[in-house]
Design a protein around this motif. Sequence first.
Motif, PDB file in Angstrom:
ATOM      1  N   ARG A  48      35.739  55.766  37.026  1.00 58.65           N
ATOM      2  CA  ARG A  48      35.933  55.385  38.427  1.00 58.65           C
ATOM      3  C   ARG A  48      36.104  53.864  38.539  1.00 58.65           C
ATOM      4  O   ARG A  48      35.636  53.096  37.701  1.00 58.65           O
ATOM      5  CB  ARG A  48      34.759  55.858  39.278  1.00 58.65           C
ATOM      6  CG  ARG A  48      34.686  57.382  39.355  1.00 58.65           C
ATOM      7  CD  ARG A  48      33.841  57.858  40.496  1.00 58.65           C
ATOM      8  NE  ARG A  48      33.945  59.308  40.677  1.00 58.65           N
ATOM      9  CZ  ARG A  48      33.391  59.969  41.686  1.00 58.65           C
ATOM     10  NH1 ARG A  48      32.701  59.333  42.597  1.00 58.65           N
ATOM     11  NH2 ARG A  48      33.540  61.280  41.780  1.00 58.65           N
ATOM     12  N   ARG A  49      36.760  53.463  39.616  1.00 62.89           N
ATOM     13  CA  ARG A  49      37.022  52.040  39.830  1.00 62.89           C
ATOM     14  C   ARG A  49      35.701  51.277  39.980  1.00 62.89           C
ATOM     15  O   ARG A  49      34.825  51.678  40.752  1.00 62.89           O
ATOM     16  CB  ARG A  49      37.883  51.846  41.079  1.00 62.89           C
ATOM     17  CG  ARG A  49      38.327  50.399  41.300  1.00 62.89           C
ATOM     18  CD  ARG A  49      39.135  50.290  42.577  1.00 62.89           C
ATOM     19  NE  ARG A  49      40.336  51.088  42.502  1.00 62.89           N
ATOM     20  CZ  ARG A  49      41.476  50.671  41.953  1.00 62.89           C
ATOM     21  NH1 ARG A  49      41.535  49.460  41.414  1.00 62.89           N
ATOM     22  NH2 ARG A  49      42.539  51.444  41.934  1.00 62.89           N
ATOM     23  N   THR A  50      35.554  50.186  39.251  1.00 58.95           N
ATOM     24  CA  THR A  50      34.341  49.376  39.290  1.00 58.95           C
ATOM     25  C   THR A  50      34.726  47.906  39.386  1.00 58.95           C
ATOM     26  O   THR A  50      35.541  47.419  38.599  1.00 58.95           O
ATOM     27  CB  THR A  50      33.482  49.607  38.028  1.00 58.95           C
ATOM     28  OG1 THR A  50      33.229  51.003  37.873  1.00 58.95           O
ATOM     29  CG2 THR A  50      32.152  48.878  38.148  1.00 58.95           C
ATOM     30  N   ASN A  51      34.140  47.206  40.342  1.00 56.40           N
ATOM     31  CA  ASN A  51      34.469  45.805  40.569  1.00 56.40           C
ATOM     32  C   ASN A  51      33.631  44.908  39.661  1.00 56.40           C
ATOM     33  O   ASN A  51      32.464  45.202  39.389  1.00 56.40           O
ATOM     34  CB  ASN A  51      34.206  45.457  42.041  1.00 56.40           C
ATOM     35  CG  ASN A  51      34.925  44.182  42.455  1.00 56.40           C
ATOM     36  OD1 ASN A  51      34.630  43.114  41.936  1.00 56.40           O
ATOM     37  ND2 ASN A  51      35.853  44.311  43.385  1.00 56.40           N
ATOM     38  N   ILE A  52      34.206  43.786  39.229  1.00 52.29           N
ATOM     39  CA  ILE A  52      33.461  42.857  38.371  1.00 52.29           C
ATOM     40  C   ILE A  52      32.284  42.239  39.119  1.00 52.29           C
ATOM     41  O   ILE A  52      31.377  41.669  38.494  1.00 52.29           O
ATOM     42  CB  ILE A  52      34.368  41.751  37.793  1.00 52.29           C
ATOM     43  CG1 ILE A  52      35.006  40.925  38.912  1.00 52.29           C
ATOM     44  CG2 ILE A  52      35.423  42.324  36.878  1.00 52.29           C
ATOM     45  CD1 ILE A  52      35.731  39.688  38.406  1.00 52.29           C
ATOM     46  N   ASP A  53      32.282  42.353  40.454  1.00 48.98           N
ATOM     47  CA  ASP A  53      31.150  41.840  41.229  1.00 48.98           C
ATOM     48  C   ASP A  53      29.861  42.574  40.884  1.00 48.98           C
ATOM     49  O   ASP A  53      28.760  42.086  41.188  1.00 48.98           O
ATOM     50  CB  ASP A  53      31.415  41.981  42.730  1.00 48.98           C
ATOM     51  CG  ASP A  53      32.552  41.078  43.195  1.00 48.98           C
ATOM     52  OD1 ASP A  53      32.854  40.117  42.469  1.00 48.98           O
ATOM     53  OD2 ASP A  53      33.135  41.344  44.263  1.00 48.98           O
ATOM     54  N   ALA A  54      29.983  43.776  40.261  1.00 48.85           N
ATOM     55  CA  ALA A  54      28.786  44.534  39.890  1.00 48.85           C
ATOM     56  C   ALA A  54      28.103  43.971  38.647  1.00 48.85           C
ATOM     57  O   ALA A  54      26.983  44.382  38.315  1.00 48.85           O
ATOM     58  CB  ALA A  54      29.150  46.007  39.657  1.00 48.85           C
ATOM     59  N   ILE A  55      28.739  43.016  37.947  1.00 51.78           N
ATOM     60  CA  ILE A  55      28.108  42.400  36.771  1.00 51.78           C
ATOM     61  C   ILE A  55      26.889  41.599  37.228  1.00 51.78           C
ATOM     62  O   ILE A  55      26.952  40.820  38.181  1.00 51.78           O
ATOM     63  CB  ILE A  55      29.096  41.494  36.018  1.00 51.78           C
ATOM     64  CG1 ILE A  55      30.282  42.313  35.491  1.00 51.78           C
ATOM     65  CG2 ILE A  55      28.409  40.769  34.868  1.00 51.78           C
ATOM     66  CD1 ILE A  55      31.365  41.488  34.824  1.00 51.78           C
ATOM     67  N   ARG A  56      25.781  41.809  36.553  1.00 56.26           N
ATOM     68  CA  ARG A  56      24.529  41.131  36.902  1.00 56.26           C
ATOM     69  C   ARG A  56      24.715  39.613  36.881  1.00 56.26           C
ATOM     70  O   ARG A  56      25.382  39.064  35.996  1.00 56.26           O
ATOM     71  CB  ARG A  56      23.430  41.550  35.927  1.00 56.26           C
ATOM     72  CG  ARG A  56      22.057  40.969  36.230  1.00 56.26           C
ATOM     73  CD  ARG A  56      21.012  41.556  35.287  1.00 56.26           C
ATOM     74  NE  ARG A  56      19.735  40.874  35.421  1.00 56.26           N
ATOM     75  CZ  ARG A  56      18.843  41.137  36.367  1.00 56.26           C
ATOM     76  NH1 ARG A  56      19.095  42.097  37.266  1.00 56.26           N
ATOM     77  NH2 ARG A  56      17.700  40.487  36.429  1.00 56.26           N
ATOM     78  N   SER A  57      24.115  38.940  37.861  1.00 52.71           N
ATOM     79  CA  SER A  57      24.255  37.487  37.966  1.00 52.71           C
ATOM     80  C   SER A  57      23.828  36.803  36.672  1.00 52.71           C
ATOM     81  O   SER A  57      22.779  37.118  36.105  1.00 52.71           O
ATOM     82  CB  SER A  57      23.392  36.965  39.125  1.00 52.71           C
ATOM     83  OG  SER A  57      23.838  37.489  40.350  1.00 52.71           O
TER      84      SER A  57
END
Length: 569
Positions: A48-57
């Motif tokens: 499924r589509r996943t945005n790079i914004d989901a990468i942990r800070s």
Amino acid sequence: MLKTLSIWNFALIEHVQIDFDKGLNILTGETGAGKSILLGALGMVIGRRTNIDAIRSGCEFMRVEAVFTLDNNLVKDFLTKYNILVEDDDLIITRQININGKNSVQINNCHTTMAILRQLGELLVDIHGQHANQALLKPIKQLSLIDMYDGDAIQKQKEAYLEKYYQWLQIKQKLADSKINTQEMAQRLDMLKWQINEIENAKLTLDEDEKLESEIKVLANAEKISLLTQDAYKLLYEGENGKFAILSSLSQVRKDLESLAQYDENMAKVHQILDEAYFQIQDSADEIRSYGESIDYNPQKLDMMQSRLNDIDKLKRKYGNTIEEISNYLAKAKEELTYIENYDDNLTKLEQELSLLAKDVSQEALILHELRQKSAKALEMAIMKELASLSMADAKLVINLTLNDDDFTENGADDVEILFSANLGEDLKSLAKIVSGGELSRIALALKTITAKKDDIDLMVFDEVDTGVGGKTAQMMAEKIARIALYRQVICITHLPQIAAMADAHFYISKETKNNKTFTTIDEINYDAKLAEIARMSSGIDLTQASLENAEEMLTNARKRKELLHFDE
């Protein structure tokens, strides 16, 4: 079955590994703890589509790895199709997304594409949430449910229908292509006539160009060829610069060897060989002379041949690289010309063929429609029965199928609409217009319960399907989900203690802060922790003896209900 899900640097999760169980896996936790994060990670690993914004800070990548146990032949066949090795019936999928957006997908250590991962994910996991519920409102989804509920009969008839449908579609397209503009057709007709006339007037013969090239090569070098043949003949017969002629010298050698042969019979063999060579050279000399005398340098003939070859080259540039290709083009042009000249007759034939095929398609569509009507009626009754057990005894649901002979598609000629009434005395109206979120959740759950035995997907995920549900309905919903878990592995995120009490494995999702950073953790909990969690879900944060006793009773009742479900099956 999903055995293990490992997550790195996904949103609030630094690293977790979850070992799932067969049957019903329940996930609970406080609002905002990260339950949706887990489903996001599962969605990522199935394409499924996943945005790079989901990468942990502060991290450079996020990675999810899922290990499945394979007992589904459809999945095995899919992997074999794409040359992906399967060992020990284990399937390991790893997907990593870097901060720069680079995407890496591996299936059993084989690098592959997102398109293949998405297709595989659809065979492995069925995620059932609010988005999936909304899909039930679409006619194409409703039609697929009717088809799946019937089983083999509809599938076989769909194959018979599609065979006729594609024939009809091909002729329909051919007819549309034939109905071209009259002016364009006239122009094409003139062009074909001109091309056919140009090729036929050339009167080409097979390999003519190769023969011309060979002859031109000889004529263009006639003077050089004449000198070479004269020199060769002179050396053989006359000699040059005081040297003996080759044939004269060879004649003397023959005589000497003939004499030698009288003394040594071994020389007789040599004499015979030399004798044969002499006559062969003599014949060759005569051929050289004849060839030289046959060369007649004729500038006019050379010009004509070169002009002819130029004409052939022009035809090649227009119609093909060889004379054979030009001939093939001529044949096709004549065929097209005949077709255009008989345009009206051909159009009539196509229209007649299309009409006959339309009757065949219509007949197959009718048979498919009748099978679907039976399946829809049976599905309708099954849904009503399930809804009654979900505290919607007064609800009424009708599946309307209308045959539309003027609109053939790959799915047949059926228009479908589900009509619904939640309460007694209310008129039936389109499901898409009147159903509430809670009602739609119950209808969706009813459908999942009905189709669980027939579904080929091993893992079913329920994402907060209990929204807007409580009381007795919650208990019935819990039993429906537990029943599905008899046939499929189920992962369920829930806020209802009744559903949580049915768990075969219970996971608690929590959130904590360390060193100004937030972490989500997921842990499988034991009986005591499960008791406390169900008590919290029932009564709130402050646990009391009464809430714990109520939770214990709920777990005891759930265990008994599950035993009855196994017995019923």
